[in-house]
Motif scaffolding. Structure first.
Motif, PDB file in Angstrom:
ATOM      1  N   ASN A   1     -31.090 118.309  -1.267  1.00 18.34           N
ATOM      2  CA  ASN A   1     -30.243 117.796  -2.396  1.00 18.34           C
ATOM      3  C   ASN A   1     -30.451 116.242  -2.803  1.00 18.34           C
ATOM      4  OD1 ASN A   1     -28.336 117.862   0.297  1.00 18.34           O
ATOM      5  ND2 ASN A   1     -27.977 116.200  -0.726  1.00 18.34           N
ATOM      6  N   CYS A   2     -30.085 116.093  -3.830  1.00 18.68           N
ATOM      7  CA  CYS A   2     -30.271 114.567  -4.535  1.00 18.68           C
ATOM      8  C   CYS A   2     -29.593 113.726  -3.614  1.00 18.68           C
ATOM      9  CB  CYS A   2     -29.757 114.319  -5.960  1.00 18.68           C
ATOM     10  SG  CYS A   2     -29.555 112.761  -6.431  1.00 18.68           S
ATOM     11  N   CYS A   3     -30.623 112.522  -3.107  1.00 20.42           N
ATOM     12  CA  CYS A   3     -30.235 111.684  -2.225  1.00 20.42           C
ATOM     13  C   CYS A   3     -29.074 110.656  -2.675  1.00 20.42           C
ATOM     14  CB  CYS A   3     -31.422 110.822  -1.859  1.00 20.42           C
ATOM     15  SG  CYS A   3     -31.990 109.734  -3.010  1.00 20.42           S
ATOM     16  N   GLY A   4     -28.764 110.568  -4.217  1.00 18.62           N
ATOM     17  CA  GLY A   4     -27.801 109.717  -4.594  1.00 18.62           C
ATOM     18  C   GLY A   4     -28.444 108.430  -5.540  1.00 18.62           C
ATOM     19  N   VAL A   5     -29.705 108.598  -5.215  1.00 18.80           N
ATOM     20  CA  VAL A   5     -30.482 107.514  -6.101  1.00 18.80           C
ATOM     21  C   VAL A   5     -30.152 106.051  -5.476  1.00 18.80           C
ATOM     22  CG1 VAL A   5     -31.111 106.433  -8.154  1.00 18.80           C
ATOM     23  CG2 VAL A   5     -30.910 108.560  -8.223  1.00 18.80           C
ATOM     24  N   VAL A   6     -29.082 105.398  -5.461  1.00 21.44           N
ATOM     25  CA  VAL A   6     -28.638 104.086  -4.841  1.00 21.44           C
ATOM     26  C   VAL A   6     -27.973 104.369  -3.737  1.00 21.44           C
ATOM     27  CG1 VAL A   6     -28.762 102.810  -7.400  1.00 21.44           C
ATOM     28  CG2 VAL A   6     -26.828 104.131  -6.461  1.00 21.44           C
ATOM     29  N   ALA A   7     -27.957 103.409  -2.773  1.00 17.74           N
ATOM     30  CA  ALA A   7     -27.290 103.556  -1.684  1.00 17.74           C
ATOM     31  C   ALA A   7     -25.861 103.095  -1.683  1.00 17.74           C
ATOM     32  CB  ALA A   7     -27.912 102.532  -0.534  1.00 17.74           C
ATOM     33  N   SER A   8     -24.984 103.753  -1.170  1.00 17.18           N
ATOM     34  CA  SER A   8     -23.704 103.143  -1.000  1.00 17.18           C
ATOM     35  C   SER A   8     -23.358 101.951  -0.259  1.00 17.18           C
ATOM     36  CB  SER A   8     -22.748 104.458  -0.502  1.00 17.18           C
ATOM     37  OG  SER A   8     -21.410 104.050  -0.284  1.00 17.18           O
TER      38      SER A   8
ATOM     39  N   ASN B   1     -35.502 104.238  -0.396  1.00 11.98           N
ATOM     40  CA  ASN B   1     -34.679 103.315  -0.083  1.00 11.98           C
ATOM     41  C   ASN B   1     -33.109 103.974   0.528  1.00 11.98           C
ATOM     42  OD1 ASN B   1     -32.398 101.024  -0.639  1.00 11.98           O
ATOM     43  ND2 ASN B   1     -34.269  99.946  -0.519  1.00 11.98           N
ATOM     44  N   THR B   2     -32.584 104.678  -0.346  1.00 12.95           N
ATOM     45  CA  THR B   2     -31.399 105.385  -0.325  1.00 12.95           C
ATOM     46  C   THR B   2     -31.391 106.036   1.105  1.00 12.95           C
ATOM     47  OG1 THR B   2     -30.975 105.317  -2.726  1.00 12.95           O
ATOM     48  CG2 THR B   2     -29.479 106.815  -1.165  1.00 12.95           C
ATOM     49  N   LEU B   3     -32.367 106.770   1.196  1.00  9.70           N
ATOM     50  CA  LEU B   3     -32.403 107.627   2.564  1.00  9.70           C
ATOM     51  C   LEU B   3     -32.524 106.835   3.608  1.00  9.70           C
ATOM     52  CD1 LEU B   3     -34.827 110.628   1.412  1.00  9.70           C
ATOM     53  CD2 LEU B   3     -32.108 110.808   1.924  1.00  9.70           C
ATOM     54  N   SER B   4     -33.286 105.991   3.799  1.00  8.91           N
ATOM     55  CA  SER B   4     -33.398 104.789   4.797  1.00  8.91           C
ATOM     56  C   SER B   4     -32.408 103.868   5.171  1.00  8.91           C
ATOM     57  CB  SER B   4     -34.438 103.842   4.705  1.00  8.91           C
ATOM     58  OG  SER B   4     -35.758 104.638   4.358  1.00  8.91           O
ATOM     59  N   LEU B   5     -31.643 103.637   4.106  1.00  9.57           N
ATOM     60  CA  LEU B   5     -30.264 102.733   4.281  1.00  9.57           C
ATOM     61  C   LEU B   5     -29.283 103.787   5.020  1.00  9.57           C
ATOM     62  CD1 LEU B   5     -30.100 100.275   1.420  1.00  9.57           C
ATOM     63  CD2 LEU B   5     -30.437  99.682   3.517  1.00  9.57           C
ATOM     64  N   SER B   6     -29.093 104.976   4.620  1.00 12.57           N
ATOM     65  CA  SER B   6     -28.011 105.832   5.152  1.00 12.57           C
ATOM     66  C   SER B   6     -28.518 106.204   6.424  1.00 12.57           C
ATOM     67  CB  SER B   6     -28.037 107.240   4.364  1.00 12.57           C
ATOM     68  OG  SER B   6     -27.056 106.991   3.109  1.00 12.57           O
ATOM     69  N   ASN B   7     -29.785 106.268   6.837  1.00 11.23           N
ATOM     70  CA  ASN B   7     -30.188 106.582   8.077  1.00 11.23           C
ATOM     71  C   ASN B   7     -29.734 105.597   8.972  1.00 11.23           C
ATOM     72  OD1 ASN B   7     -31.370 108.420   9.719  1.00 11.23           O
ATOM     73  ND2 ASN B   7     -33.322 107.671   9.570  1.00 11.23           N
ATOM     74  N   LEU B   8     -30.095 104.335   8.519  1.00  9.26           N
ATOM     75  CA  LEU B   8     -29.949 103.202   9.398  1.00  9.26           C
ATOM     76  C   LEU B   8     -28.374 102.941   9.637  1.00  9.26           C
ATOM     77  CD1 LEU B   8     -31.764 100.457  10.338  1.00  9.26           C
ATOM     78  CD2 LEU B   8     -30.619  99.223   8.366  1.00  9.26           C
TER      79      LEU B   8
ATOM     80  N   LEU C   1     -23.342 111.337   2.785  1.00 12.37           N
ATOM     81  CA  LEU C   1     -23.389 113.058   3.068  1.00 12.37           C
ATOM     82  C   LEU C   1     -24.748 113.273   2.653  1.00 12.37           C
ATOM     83  CD1 LEU C   1     -19.796 114.150   2.402  1.00 12.37           C
ATOM     84  CD2 LEU C   1     -20.809 114.264   4.467  1.00 12.37           C
ATOM     85  N   ALA C   2     -24.964 112.951   1.368  1.00 16.83           N
ATOM     86  CA  ALA C   2     -26.200 113.618   0.754  1.00 16.83           C
ATOM     87  C   ALA C   2     -27.406 113.318   1.522  1.00 16.83           C
ATOM     88  CB  ALA C   2     -26.512 113.164  -0.648  1.00 16.83           C
ATOM     89  N   PRO C   3     -27.744 112.263   2.062  1.00 16.18           N
ATOM     90  CA  PRO C   3     -29.019 111.742   2.625  1.00 16.18           C
ATOM     91  C   PRO C   3     -28.848 112.400   3.972  1.00 16.18           C
ATOM     92  CG  PRO C   3     -28.173 109.670   1.646  1.00 16.18           C
ATOM     93  CD  PRO C   3     -27.150 110.785   1.453  1.00 16.18           C
ATOM     94  N   VAL C   4     -27.710 112.557   4.566  1.00 23.50           N
ATOM     95  CA  VAL C   4     -27.534 113.185   6.126  1.00 23.50           C
ATOM     96  C   VAL C   4     -27.974 114.666   5.975  1.00 23.50           C
ATOM     97  CG1 VAL C   4     -26.043 113.594   8.009  1.00 23.50           C
ATOM     98  CG2 VAL C   4     -26.251 111.340   6.943  1.00 23.50           C
ATOM     99  N   ARG C   5     -27.502 115.419   4.849  1.00 25.64           N
ATOM    100  CA  ARG C   5     -27.762 116.665   4.676  1.00 25.64           C
ATOM    101  C   ARG C   5     -29.288 116.932   4.898  1.00 25.64           C
ATOM    102  NH1 ARG C   5     -23.236 119.735   3.955  1.00 25.64           N
ATOM    103  NH2 ARG C   5     -21.623 118.598   3.023  1.00 25.64           N
TER     104      ARG C   5
ATOM    105  N   GLU D   1     -37.028 109.688  11.080  1.00 22.88           N
ATOM    106  CA  GLU D   1     -37.537 108.821  10.542  1.00 22.88           C
ATOM    107  C   GLU D   1     -37.939 108.837   9.141  1.00 22.88           C
ATOM    108  OE1 GLU D   1     -37.270 105.900  12.098  1.00 22.88           O
ATOM    109  OE2 GLU D   1     -36.713 106.754  14.103  1.00 22.88           O
ATOM    110  N   VAL D   2     -37.420 108.081   8.182  1.00 20.63           N
ATOM    111  CA  VAL D   2     -37.668 108.161   6.750  1.00 20.63           C
ATOM    112  C   VAL D   2     -38.964 107.459   6.452  1.00 20.63           C
ATOM    113  CG1 VAL D   2     -36.856 107.816   4.530  1.00 20.63           C
ATOM    114  CG2 VAL D   2     -35.296 108.297   6.027  1.00 20.63           C
ATOM    115  N   VAL D   3     -39.744 107.962   5.775  1.00 22.77           N
ATOM    116  CA  VAL D   3     -41.350 107.185   5.596  1.00 22.77           C
ATOM    117  C   VAL D   3     -41.629 107.295   4.069  1.00 22.77           C
ATOM    118  CG1 VAL D   3     -42.314 107.257   8.279  1.00 22.77           C
ATOM    119  CG2 VAL D   3     -42.694 109.090   6.481  1.00 22.77           C
ATOM    120  N   HIS D   4     -42.304 106.229   3.906  1.00 22.57           N
ATOM    121  CA  HIS D   4     -42.689 106.419   2.618  1.00 22.57           C
ATOM    122  C   HIS D   4     -44.338 106.669   2.565  1.00 22.57           C
ATOM    123  CE1 HIS D   4     -44.283 105.128  -1.597  1.00 22.57           C
ATOM    124  NE2 HIS D   4     -43.207 105.192  -2.068  1.00 22.57           N
TER     125      HIS D   4
END
Lengths: 299, 228, 134
Positions: free
Chosen positions: A40-47, A90-97, A57-61, A125-128
């Motif tokens: 699912n869409c990560c949300g684009v911008v981190a909360s 960025n968004t996935l990484s920040l949520s993961n952190l 929720l979106a990143p963690v899913r 681990e989120v990687v680019h």
């Protein structure tokens, strides 16, 4: 090497050529992207507020999907989640952190997602893709180049999301070199310029395009001043602003000198000898083929 | 004397009633004296008119269901949602393209999805609502059409959505776009449409329209259904 | 150009609210101005980022009327440069959320023209709606 891959919304819609060039380029160097079977869409911008868990929720899913892929044997013991898009990264990484640093938040999220079969264990681990290339070694990439991008002067545009904030940046926030090293490995010339990590205006492009025009003009002028013949980026939103909005600037100002914008894997694909069809250059708004023809890199 | 019907206590729109055990919510409502003029339709789980939210005793979860299909339990608290105020733009399918931009134009709110999955949890049809919304966001309308196929438009997803998306109207548009532009064309269907247009069935349809209800019903239940 | 700002009584609740929502200790700001100097949007702002910090510190709820927080695109340029390691992106987000949580959107999502709707990448639309709608 097989690695779980998160495409994000835009590489599946308006920037399919970016994805195609990345997947084909990766194959050439022995990396196979295995797309998450369900994402699912990560949300684009981190909360960014302290109390807003909903938007994590979106990143963690998506992290759960990587866990599942390992269980299903789609990948072997691979806890990395690969991204191409800088904003997804960025968004996935920040949520993961946040999930890794705050056990209470992780617990709350896991409790909320009771319909999921398992909990997120905090080990993804989120990687680019650029980091994967760096880890593999840019010298190794250089050895696989069949068509050196000789004499092509390429400005590396990092934008914001690859570098900031520091906790998730893939390189030094103020003096990054990873994209320049990438450019060198393709045997192209790097450009020393100032605007490489200056914001392009991001999502303001939806409701305040004037700001984006101003910023994009500044970025293009700086690239031009420093002799760039092409600009690369890894962010589909930067690419949209630099490419499509630049073409609109040109329309209103016929004297404006444009610079073609490439997704980093489009140039990589050329250097690795991919067919033109795999690059989708015709979808780039500012003519991307002209300069390559001049340099005899494509026919 | 017939065996006495066991009664249970339920809360209907906040008020306590005794209703027969084993009733559906709809039967319970009518037993309690509510006259259902809205929020009721086919009574067979097909039409989606009787969306209802309820909580079972001792459970924190707010559940969604169809009143005609959900059986009451002791201590259940029930509220019917006879209609859902929904965003419903008018469009001409012929003017649209089967891509994500069409949704940006007609249903921009779909991009507010936060993947909380509340919609899926609320769906009485067990549709993975969040997954079809996500498919729309990434422009995969074929997938959205496929996942949402069983939607009966009861509206419970839209009532629970924190992003205020009207999921089922998005799904309807996805299926329409899929049907018109993306699905493989069926030569049989084309042929039949031609036949209809040319008036081949006009006489038969006229007869059916004029037929008394009893006779029509008889024909309906005697019809052959070929499953191949 | 000198600017005269008339201060209202300090609203400590407002400072506390923004401090809590952002998770940033706003009173640590020493007003060096590094954030404002590097902000790519500062020329469009009515109140620059370091002034916003000062006004929040002084409990001035009037910052809610400024367009600064809406112009901040969370590019994190100030975040990586702040000598006090304050994350101003989080402060802007907190200010935006105070308004958005009152169910008042900053943009009308229906205002996107048909032409733009077909052109805009999903990434821009999702990003914009996350930042501008509650």
């Amino acid at each position: 090497m097989k690695i779980p891959y998160f495409p994000g919304c835009t590489l599946k819609t308006t920037a399919q050529n970016f994805e195609m060039s990345a997947i084909e380029s990766a194959k050439k160097i022995g990396i196979e992207f295995i797309e998450l079977p369900r994402w699912n869409c990560c949300g684009v911008v981190a909360s960014l507020t302290s109390d807003d868990l909903m938007r994590h929720l979106a990143p963690v899913r998506n992290f759960l999907r990587v866990q599942e892929m390992n269980k299903q044997g789609l990948v072997e013991n691979e806890n990395r989640l690969l991204t191409l898009c800088s904003m997804c990264y960025n968004t996935l990484s920040l949520s993961n952190l946040r999930m890794k640093n705050d056990a209470d938040d992780l617990q709350k999220i896991n409790d909320f997602m009771h319909k999921e079969e398992e909990n997120y264990d905090g080990n993804i681990e989120v990687v680019h893709f650029l980091s994967i290339l760096e880890e593999m070694g840019f010298d190794k990439l250089a050895q696989k180049i069949t068509k050196p991008l000789k004499d092509l002067k390429v400005a590396s545009y990092y934008g914001c999301m690859l570098l900031r904030p520091k906790e998730v940046g893939i390189d030094d926030a103020e003096a990054p070199t990873i994209l320049e090293n990438f450019v060198k490995s393709l045997k192209a010339e790097t450009v020393d310029w100032d605007a490489g990590s200056r914001c392009c205006g991001s999502y303001h492009t939806v409701n305040n395009v004037e700001i984006v025009y101003t910023l994009v003009k500044g970025i293009i002028l700086d690239a031009r001043k420093n002799g760039a013949e092409a600009i690369i980026t890894s962010c589909p939103l930067c690419a949209f602003n630099l490419d499509v909005r630049q073409s609109e600037i040109k329309k209103d100002n016929p004297d404006f000198q444009t610079i073609p914008i490439f997704y980093f894997t489009q140039l990589m694909g050329i250097a690795l000898g991919l067919n033109k069809e795999a690059l989708g250059l015709e979808f780039n708004k500012i003519d991307a083929e002209d300069i390559l023809k001049k340099k005899k890199l494509i026919k | 004397m017939a065996e006495k019907q066991k009664m249970i206590k339920v809360y209907l729109t906040g008020e306590l009633f005794e209703v027969p055990e084993g009733s559906t919510i709809m039967m319970a409502l009518e037993y309690a004296g509510f006259q259902l003029k809205q929020g009721v339709g086919c009574r067979e789980g097909y039409c989606g008119a009787c969306a209802t939210v309820y909580r079972e005793k001792g459970d924190y979860k707010l559940k969604g269901g169809l009143a005609c299909q959900t059986v009451v339990s002791e201590g259940m608290a029930i509220t019917q949602i006879p209609s859902v105020p929904a965003e419903k733009p008018i469009y001409d399918l012929n003017d649209l393209t089967p891509d994500v931009g069409t949704f940006t134009k007609l249903f921009p709110s779909v991009f507010r999805c936060v993947s909380c999955n509340s919609c899926t949890k609320a769906c009485p049809q067990d549709i993975e609502v969040m997954d079809y919304i996500q498919a729309i966001i990434r422009g995969d309308l074929a997938k959205a059409a496929d996942i949402s196929f069983d939607c009966i438009r009861c509206g419970l997803c839209a009532m629970r959505c924190p992003a205020e998306i009207v999921q089922y109207n998005n799904a309807t548009l996805a299926r329409r776009l899929y049907g018109k532009y993306l699905a493989k064309k069926s030569p049989e269907l084309e042929k039949r449409l031609e036949e209809i247009k040319s008036g081949k069935y006009d006489k038969e349809i006229k007869e059916l329209k004029e037929m008394p209800h009893d006779e029509l019903s008889k024909i309906y239940y005697k019809r052959e259904i070929k499953i191949s | 150009m000198a600017q005269i700002i008339k201060l209202k009584d300090k609203n400590t609740d407002f400072l506390e609210k923004i401090t809590e929502l952002s998770g940033e200790q706003i009173t640590l700001c020493e007003q060096c101005g590094t954030c404002s100097a590097g902000c790519p949007f500062v020329s469009e702002m009515d109140i620059n980022p370091s002034q916003i910090m000062r006004l929040v510190m002084l409990g001035q709820e009037s910052v809610m009327d400024s367009k600064t927080m809406w112009l901040c695109a969370s590019c994190f340029t100030c975040t990586v440069r702040c000598p006090r390691k304050l994350d101003l992106s989080k402060v802007s987000e907190a200010l935006r959320q105070v308004k958005l949580r009152g169910a008042i959107d900053e943009i009308d999502i229906k205002e996107i023209s048909d032409e733009e709707a077909l052109k805009l990448p999903t990434i821009a639309v999702v990003g914009s709606f996350r930042k501008f709608t509650g």
